[in-house]
Design a protein around this motif. Structure first.
Motif, PDB file in Angstrom:
ATOM      1  N   ALA A 160       3.779  -8.376  -0.008  1.00  0.00           N
ATOM      2  CA  ALA A 160       2.470  -7.827  -0.364  1.00  0.00           C
ATOM      3  C   ALA A 160       2.429  -6.327  -0.114  1.00  0.00           C
ATOM      4  N   GLY A 161       3.215  -5.860   0.866  1.00  0.00           N
ATOM      5  CA  GLY A 161       3.214  -4.439   1.182  1.00  0.00           C
ATOM      6  C   GLY A 161       4.325  -4.084   2.142  1.00  0.00           C
ATOM      7  N   VAL A 162       4.492  -2.779   2.362  1.00  0.00           N
ATOM      8  CA  VAL A 162       5.481  -2.250   3.295  1.00  0.00           C
ATOM      9  C   VAL A 162       4.735  -1.673   4.494  1.00  0.00           C
ATOM     10  N   VAL A 163       5.002  -2.196   5.676  1.00  0.00           N
ATOM     11  CA  VAL A 163       4.325  -1.736   6.890  1.00  0.00           C
ATOM     12  C   VAL A 163       4.667  -0.272   7.141  1.00  0.00           C
ATOM     13  N   VAL A 164       3.631   0.557   7.327  1.00  0.00           N
ATOM     14  CA  VAL A 164       3.881   1.986   7.517  1.00  0.00           C
ATOM     15  C   VAL A 164       3.261   2.576   8.772  1.00  0.00           C
ATOM     16  N   THR A 165       2.144   2.031   9.254  1.00  0.00           N
ATOM     17  CA  THR A 165       1.491   2.686  10.382  1.00  0.00           C
ATOM     18  C   THR A 165       0.497   1.765  11.059  1.00  0.00           C
ATOM     19  N   ILE A 166       0.110   2.146  12.257  1.00  0.00           N
ATOM     20  CA  ILE A 166      -0.952   1.472  12.992  1.00  0.00           C
ATOM     21  C   ILE A 166      -2.066   2.480  13.230  1.00  0.00           C
ATOM     22  N   GLU A 167      -3.240   2.001  13.568  1.00  0.00           N
ATOM     23  CA  GLU A 167      -4.407   2.870  13.713  1.00  0.00           C
ATOM     24  C   GLU A 167      -4.460   3.501  15.104  1.00  0.00           C
ATOM     25  N   PHE A 168      -4.689   4.792  15.120  1.00  0.00           N
ATOM     26  CA  PHE A 168      -4.938   5.504  16.369  1.00  0.00           C
ATOM     27  C   PHE A 168      -6.265   6.238  16.244  1.00  0.00           C
ATOM     28  N   ASP A 169      -7.051   6.251  17.299  1.00  0.00           N
ATOM     29  CA  ASP A 169      -8.337   6.938  17.293  1.00  0.00           C
ATOM     30  C   ASP A 169      -8.392   7.836  18.527  1.00  0.00           C
ATOM     31  N   ASP A 170      -8.407   9.168  18.293  1.00  0.00           N
ATOM     32  CA  ASP A 170      -8.392  10.121  19.408  1.00  0.00           C
ATOM     33  C   ASP A 170      -7.225   9.846  20.344  1.00  0.00           C
ATOM     34  N   ASN A 171      -6.048   9.596  19.701  1.00  0.00           N
ATOM     35  CA  ASN A 171      -4.787   9.347  20.415  1.00  0.00           C
ATOM     36  C   ASN A 171      -4.778   8.040  21.194  1.00  0.00           C
ATOM     37  N   MET A 172      -5.774   7.206  20.969  1.00  0.00           N
ATOM     38  CA  MET A 172      -5.795   5.878  21.581  1.00  0.00           C
ATOM     39  C   MET A 172      -5.520   4.851  20.499  1.00  0.00           C
ATOM     40  N   ARG A 173      -4.640   3.930  20.789  1.00  0.00           N
ATOM     41  CA  ARG A 173      -4.320   2.914  19.799  1.00  0.00           C
ATOM     42  C   ARG A 173      -5.471   1.935  19.636  1.00  0.00           C
ATOM     43  N   ALA A 174      -5.818   1.648  18.362  1.00  0.00           N
ATOM     44  CA  ALA A 174      -6.855   0.652  18.073  1.00  0.00           C
ATOM     45  C   ALA A 174      -6.188  -0.699  17.867  1.00  0.00           C
ATOM     46  N   GLU A 175      -6.706  -1.726  18.471  1.00  0.00           N
ATOM     47  CA  GLU A 175      -6.125  -3.060  18.379  1.00  0.00           C
ATOM     48  C   GLU A 175      -6.496  -3.717  17.048  1.00  0.00           C
ATOM     49  N   GLY A 176      -5.528  -4.429  16.455  1.00  0.00           N
ATOM     50  CA  GLY A 176      -5.804  -5.242  15.286  1.00  0.00           C
ATOM     51  C   GLY A 176      -6.018  -4.469  14.003  1.00  0.00           C
ATOM     52  N   ILE A 177      -5.522  -3.232  13.925  1.00  0.00           N
ATOM     53  CA  ILE A 177      -5.631  -2.455  12.686  1.00  0.00           C
ATOM     54  C   ILE A 177      -4.262  -1.854  12.374  1.00  0.00           C
ATOM     55  N   ALA A 178      -3.667  -2.334  11.306  1.00  0.00           N
ATOM     56  CA  ALA A 178      -2.384  -1.816  10.841  1.00  0.00           C
ATOM     57  C   ALA A 178      -2.460  -1.668   9.327  1.00  0.00           C
ATOM     58  N   TYR A 179      -1.512  -0.921   8.773  1.00  0.00           N
ATOM     59  CA  TYR A 179      -1.578  -0.602   7.348  1.00  0.00           C
ATOM     60  C   TYR A 179      -0.225  -0.816   6.672  1.00  0.00           C
ATOM     61  N   ALA A 180      -0.306  -1.145   5.380  1.00  0.00           N
ATOM     62  CA  ALA A 180       0.893  -1.310   4.567  1.00  0.00           C
ATOM     63  C   ALA A 180       0.658  -0.719   3.188  1.00  0.00           C
ATOM     64  N   VAL A 181       1.700  -0.086   2.626  1.00  0.00           N
ATOM     65  CA  VAL A 181       1.643   0.393   1.249  1.00  0.00           C
ATOM     66  C   VAL A 181       1.729  -0.811   0.324  1.00  0.00           C
ATOM     67  N   THR A 182       0.905  -0.844  -0.710  1.00  0.00           N
ATOM     68  CA  THR A 182       0.835  -2.020  -1.579  1.00  0.00           C
ATOM     69  C   THR A 182       2.127  -2.217  -2.374  1.00  0.00           C
ATOM     70  N   ALA A 183       2.459  -3.479  -2.633  1.00  0.00           N
ATOM     71  CA  ALA A 183       3.673  -3.818  -3.371  1.00  0.00           C
ATOM     72  C   ALA A 183       3.705  -3.215  -4.773  1.00  0.00           C
ATOM     73  N   PRO A 184       2.588  -3.216  -5.540  1.00  0.00           N
ATOM     74  CA  PRO A 184       2.657  -2.594  -6.866  1.00  0.00           C
ATOM     75  C   PRO A 184       3.032  -1.118  -6.811  1.00  0.00           C
ATOM     76  N   ARG A 185       2.541  -0.404  -5.808  1.00  0.00           N
ATOM     77  CA  ARG A 185       2.897   1.011  -5.682  1.00  0.00           C
ATOM     78  C   ARG A 185       4.370   1.158  -5.332  1.00  0.00           C
ATOM     79  N   VAL A 186       4.867   0.293  -4.472  1.00  0.00           N
ATOM     80  CA  VAL A 186       6.285   0.321  -4.120  1.00  0.00           C
ATOM     81  C   VAL A 186       7.134   0.011  -5.343  1.00  0.00           C
TER      82      VAL A 186
END
Length: 345
Positions: A160-186
């Motif tokens: 479905a996607g390629v894992v690229v990053t996790i969420e950080f807020d003010d240099n603090m890691r946010a739990e349960g938020i990660a991101y992937a580039v979509t498969a069609p774009r890849v």
């Protein structure tokens, strides 16, 4: 529909662990096969690489970047030989919100893991500080550094996607938020790269690289559960030596061993013209929970006669490496030759 255990058993052989040497340090990440010699990963995994190796199980192959998009954070690499492993299919559409997904990879450089979650949102955006990534899949699937470049799959085994990053807020890691580039774009990027692929030059570290490719194969024959993790350190160390990335190689020594050499310049001066050509970990001794282990390694090197033992230009060594776990990685604490001097090849 197949169960998750059935899917993982089928696709795991197609997931590879990246060992990337940069001039100042080494790094690990994840990628996945889309062809016998083509691997998709995240662009930041291979950024500024001076050498790349990828392990699929106990087989390690060398690779070069043939396409990279830093703004989208995706890359395509080509291995120097075909790999026997599952070849993933990219989805042609984005999975709906609430779809079950799973991330496959090597978080924090550790062995293969499967983590499961759902699609939290589509068309998400994330500011990484150096760039803004858009049109991302947001997921609550647990990922960490080292998962980057790995596949986010649906239960049919498609990407479905390629894992690229996790969420950080003010240099603090946010739990349960990660991101992937979509498969069609890849898929669109891969199609373009395959039609006009040209190797991306490796980073020049300013020192003389090894003759030829500068890469070496490493085989892990030892059955100890830490053997592959120790192999990770040795791959990065030898790869760095071969590419003249001496600062990166030096960082894989413990601080105590570094102190005995003085500094990177003094240590690297003693290398002379020596390069690693192949290595095999044949035994690892010590309890799995211990922070100190011994690894017996058969290593082959080439060098000018002036720098070889007894004038050898090719040497076979049997070395015992003392390895220390510093809480994040296995570092080289020392080496010895309890089995005698090296023999000529």
């Amino acid at each position: 529909m197949s169960t998750w255990p059935e899917v993982v058993a089928q696709v795991q052989p197609g997931v590879g662990q990246f060992y990337v040497t940069r001039c100042e340090a080494g790094a690990t990440g994840t990628g996945f096969l889309i062809g016998p010699d083509l691997v998709v990963t995240a662009a930041h995994v291979v950024r500024d690489a001076s050498a790349i190796s990828i392990a699929f199980g106990r087989t390690t192959v060398n690779a070069t970047v043939v396409g990279k998009n830093d703004m989208a954070d995706i890359a395509l690499v080509k291995t120097d030989s075909p790999v026997q492993g599952h070849q993933f299919q990219l989805r042609t559409s984005e999975p709906p919100v609430a779809t079950d997904v799973a991330a496959l990879g090597f978080p924090l450089g550790r062995p293969f893991t499967f983590t499961r979650g759902t699609v939290s949102a589509l068309d998400a955006k994330q500011d990484t500080g150096s760039r803004v990534l858009e049109n991302l899949i947001q997921t609550d699937t647990a990922v960490n550094h080292g998962n980057s470049g790995g596949p986010l799959i649906t239960q049919d085994g498609q990407v479905a996607g390629v894992v690229v990053t996790i969420e950080f807020d003010d240099n603090m890691r946010a739990e349960g938020i990660a991101y992937a580039v979509t498969a069609p774009r890849v898929a669109a990027a891969v199609k373009e790269w395959m039609s006009r692929s040209a190797p991306v030059d490796f980073k020049d570290c300013g020192n003389a690289p090894a003759p030829g490719s500068g890469f070496f194969p490493l085989t892990v024959s030892a059955n100890h559960d830490q053997a592959r993790n120790i192999g990770q350190t040795l791959i990065l160390h030898g790869q760095a030596i071969n590419q003249g990335a001496y600062a990166a190689a030096f960082k894989l020594f413990t601080p105590e061993l570094q102190a005995t050499f003085g500094d990177t310049a003094k240590w690297s001066a003693d290398l002379g013209s020596s390069y690693w050509t192949k290595a095999e970990i044949i035994n690892v001794s010590g309890t799995s929970s211990a922070d100190d282990l011994n690894a017996e390694v058969i290593l082959q090197t080439i060098q000018d006669a002036a720098h070889g033992r007894n004038g050898q230009t090719c040497s076979n060594w049997k070395i015992r490496y003392s390895m220390h776990w510093d809480g994040a990685a296995w570092l080289i604490a020392g080496s010895s030759l309890p089995f005698g001097e090296p023999t000529a090849c």
